[in-house]
Design a protein around this motif. Structure first.
Motif, PDB file in Angstrom:
ATOM      1  N   ALA A  34       0.860  -1.136  -0.108  1.00  0.00           N
ATOM      2  CA  ALA A  34      -0.102   0.041  -0.091  1.00  0.00           C
ATOM      3  C   ALA A  34       0.755   1.273   0.080  1.00  0.00           C
ATOM      4  O   ALA A  34       0.647   2.124  -0.774  1.00  0.00           O
ATOM      5  N   ILE A  35       1.773   1.073   0.788  1.00  0.00           N
ATOM      6  CA  ILE A  35       2.693   2.492   0.910  1.00  0.00           C
ATOM      7  C   ILE A  35       3.379   2.616  -0.543  1.00  0.00           C
ATOM      8  O   ILE A  35       3.566   3.903  -0.966  1.00  0.00           O
ATOM      9  N   LEU A  36       3.959   1.672  -0.944  1.00  0.00           N
ATOM     10  CA  LEU A  36       4.781   1.740  -2.225  1.00  0.00           C
ATOM     11  C   LEU A  36       3.823   2.130  -3.259  1.00  0.00           C
ATOM     12  O   LEU A  36       4.051   2.799  -4.352  1.00  0.00           O
ATOM     13  N   GLY A  37       2.755   1.521  -3.364  1.00  0.00           N
ATOM     14  CA  GLY A  37       1.594   1.768  -4.237  1.00  0.00           C
ATOM     15  C   GLY A  37       1.181   3.437  -4.221  1.00  0.00           C
ATOM     16  O   GLY A  37       0.912   3.862  -5.434  1.00  0.00           O
ATOM     17  N   LEU A  38       1.039   3.808  -3.154  1.00  0.00           N
ATOM     18  CA  LEU A  38       0.556   5.300  -3.083  1.00  0.00           C
ATOM     19  C   LEU A  38       1.554   6.130  -3.500  1.00  0.00           C
ATOM     20  O   LEU A  38       1.183   6.961  -4.333  1.00  0.00           O
ATOM     21  N   ARG A  39       2.932   5.730  -3.241  1.00  0.00           N
ATOM     22  CA  ARG A  39       3.933   6.373  -3.537  1.00  0.00           C
ATOM     23  C   ARG A  39       4.017   6.597  -5.320  1.00  0.00           C
ATOM     24  O   ARG A  39       4.241   7.540  -5.873  1.00  0.00           O
ATOM     25  N   GLU A  40       3.810   5.519  -6.008  1.00  0.00           N
ATOM     26  CA  GLU A  40       3.690   5.244  -7.307  1.00  0.00           C
ATOM     27  C   GLU A  40       2.561   6.024  -7.929  1.00  0.00           C
ATOM     28  O   GLU A  40       2.558   6.728  -8.842  1.00  0.00           O
ATOM     29  N   PHE A  41       1.485   6.087  -7.234  1.00  0.00           N
ATOM     30  CA  PHE A  41       0.141   6.662  -7.691  1.00  0.00           C
ATOM     31  C   PHE A  41       0.462   8.242  -7.811  1.00  0.00           C
ATOM     32  O   PHE A  41      -0.069   8.962  -8.676  1.00  0.00           O
ATOM     33  N   TYR A 112      -7.552   3.952  -3.888  1.00  0.00           N
ATOM     34  CA  TYR A 112      -7.085   2.853  -5.032  1.00  0.00           C
ATOM     35  C   TYR A 112      -5.777   2.059  -4.548  1.00  0.00           C
ATOM     36  O   TYR A 112      -5.889   0.711  -4.414  1.00  0.00           O
ATOM     37  N   SER A 113      -4.816   2.785  -4.050  1.00  0.00           N
ATOM     38  CA  SER A 113      -3.663   1.894  -3.610  1.00  0.00           C
ATOM     39  C   SER A 113      -3.595   1.498  -2.277  1.00  0.00           C
ATOM     40  O   SER A 113      -2.943   0.625  -1.893  1.00  0.00           O
ATOM     41  N   THR A 114      -4.606   2.085  -1.463  1.00  0.00           N
ATOM     42  CA  THR A 114      -4.637   1.573  -0.037  1.00  0.00           C
ATOM     43  C   THR A 114      -6.225   0.679   0.263  1.00  0.00           C
ATOM     44  O   THR A 114      -6.046  -0.374   0.949  1.00  0.00           O
ATOM     45  N   VAL A 115      -6.872   1.572   0.030  1.00  0.00           N
ATOM     46  CA  VAL A 115      -8.516   1.028   0.638  1.00  0.00           C
ATOM     47  C   VAL A 115      -8.825  -0.196  -0.133  1.00  0.00           C
ATOM     48  O   VAL A 115      -8.929  -1.486   0.586  1.00  0.00           O
ATOM     49  N   LEU A 116      -8.713  -0.392  -1.574  1.00  0.00           N
ATOM     50  CA  LEU A 116      -9.039  -1.606  -2.284  1.00  0.00           C
ATOM     51  C   LEU A 116      -7.808  -2.636  -1.881  1.00  0.00           C
ATOM     52  O   LEU A 116      -8.326  -3.807  -1.931  1.00  0.00           O
ATOM     53  N   LEU A 117      -6.595  -2.512  -1.884  1.00  0.00           N
ATOM     54  CA  LEU A 117      -5.546  -3.290  -1.668  1.00  0.00           C
ATOM     55  C   LEU A 117      -5.625  -3.842  -0.420  1.00  0.00           C
ATOM     56  O   LEU A 117      -5.451  -5.278  -0.412  1.00  0.00           O
ATOM     57  N   SER A 118      -6.159  -3.235   0.473  1.00  0.00           N
ATOM     58  CA  SER A 118      -6.300  -3.760   1.961  1.00  0.00           C
ATOM     59  C   SER A 118      -7.170  -4.937   2.273  1.00  0.00           C
ATOM     60  O   SER A 118      -7.216  -5.635   3.145  1.00  0.00           O
ATOM     61  N   HIS A 119      -8.105  -5.099   0.931  1.00  0.00           N
ATOM     62  CA  HIS A 119      -8.995  -6.159   1.198  1.00  0.00           C
ATOM     63  C   HIS A 119      -8.058  -7.547   0.911  1.00  0.00           C
ATOM     64  O   HIS A 119      -8.777  -8.723   1.317  1.00  0.00           O
TER      65      HIS A 119
END
Length: 260
Positions: A34-41, A112-119
């Protein structure tokens, strides 16, 4: 190709291993992604010319993960509403300095990067969560593989040429059918499993995984970038590798709850 193979040989066992161990191990996996995904987004947003809220979105991501890891799905609706009010409240208080597109993008960044992925974590925590999570992984991979092989061999009609010029309708159908076939194989191997559940999940993942892939491609085309990042040699970024899963995981989670 060599880099892609090495990355897959290292990454797939890590993903499966941390998911298999569950609990804090899966939580750690989700937090890192999530953290890396947020950084990319946010990086994609900068390429769009968007003003990104680095600190606020990072705090929202950490807060969301703490809530999910501590309370599961209990406070999710409240947290989403709070984040919605924060982002568009900032729009209301600082307009026109903060335009609607800026608030919308930063709201979506966390969703997108955190809420969806946390599932991924939430799905793993369900009864028989390991089986459902592994099923999701394998159906997403089956969809990607089937779409690639069928599209390469029989593809004639372009699916979304402005987004991904190599994807075809035939490949998309092949990906969907591959997901359904693998889902039914899992159903035959499972004990006391409902046919309808596996069949519906096969269709759901076969469609959502491809839409997730196309969404990320559209995002990158809007920003004019080839990959979301470069952390995975041969594959690009976290979002490049997990785009299909990000769309599939929430649907599987709520589908399992409804159908089981």
């Amino acid at each position: 190709m060599f880099k892609r193979t090495i990355s897959a040989l290292i990454g797939a066992p890590l993903l499966l291993g941390l998911t298999y161990l569950g609990g804090p191990y899966t939580a750690f996996l989700v937090a890192v992604l999530a953290i890396l995904g947020l950084r990319e987004f946010l990086r994609i947003g900068k390429h769009m010319g968007m003003k990104v809220w680095n600190i606020l979105t990072a705090l929202a991501t950490v807060g969301w993960l703490v809530i999910v890891f501590r309370y599961g799905s209990e406070w999710m609706s409240t947290a989403i509403i709070f984040w919605l009010l924060m982002t568009f409240g900032r729009l209301a208080l600082t307009y026109p300095e903060t335009p609607f597109t800026e608030a919308s993008f930063n709201f979506l960044a966390v969703m997108y990067s955190t809420v969806l992925l946390s599932h991924l974590y939430l799905l793993r925590q369900l009864p028989h969560g390991l089986e459902w999570t592994f099923l999701t992984f394998f159906l997403v991979w089956a969809t990607d593989t089937g779409a690639y092989l069928i599209g390469r061999g029989f593809g004639r009609h372009l699916l979304a040429p402005q987004v991904s010029p190599k994807k075809t309708v035939e490949g998309s159908i092949g990906g969907l059918l591959s997901s359904v076939v693998v889902a039914l194989l899992f159903w035959r191997l499972a004990n006391d499993a409902a046919f309808l559940t596996y069949f519906v999940l096969g269709i759901t993942i076969g469609i959502s995984a491809q839409i997730g892939d196309l969404f990320e491609s559209a995002l990158k085309r809007t920003a004019g970038v080839k990959d979301s990042g470069s952390i995975i040699p041969g594959h690009g970024g976290i979002l490049d590798r997990f785009d299909s899963l990000i769309f599939a995981l929430p649907l599987v989670y709520y589908g399992v709850i409804l159908l089981s």
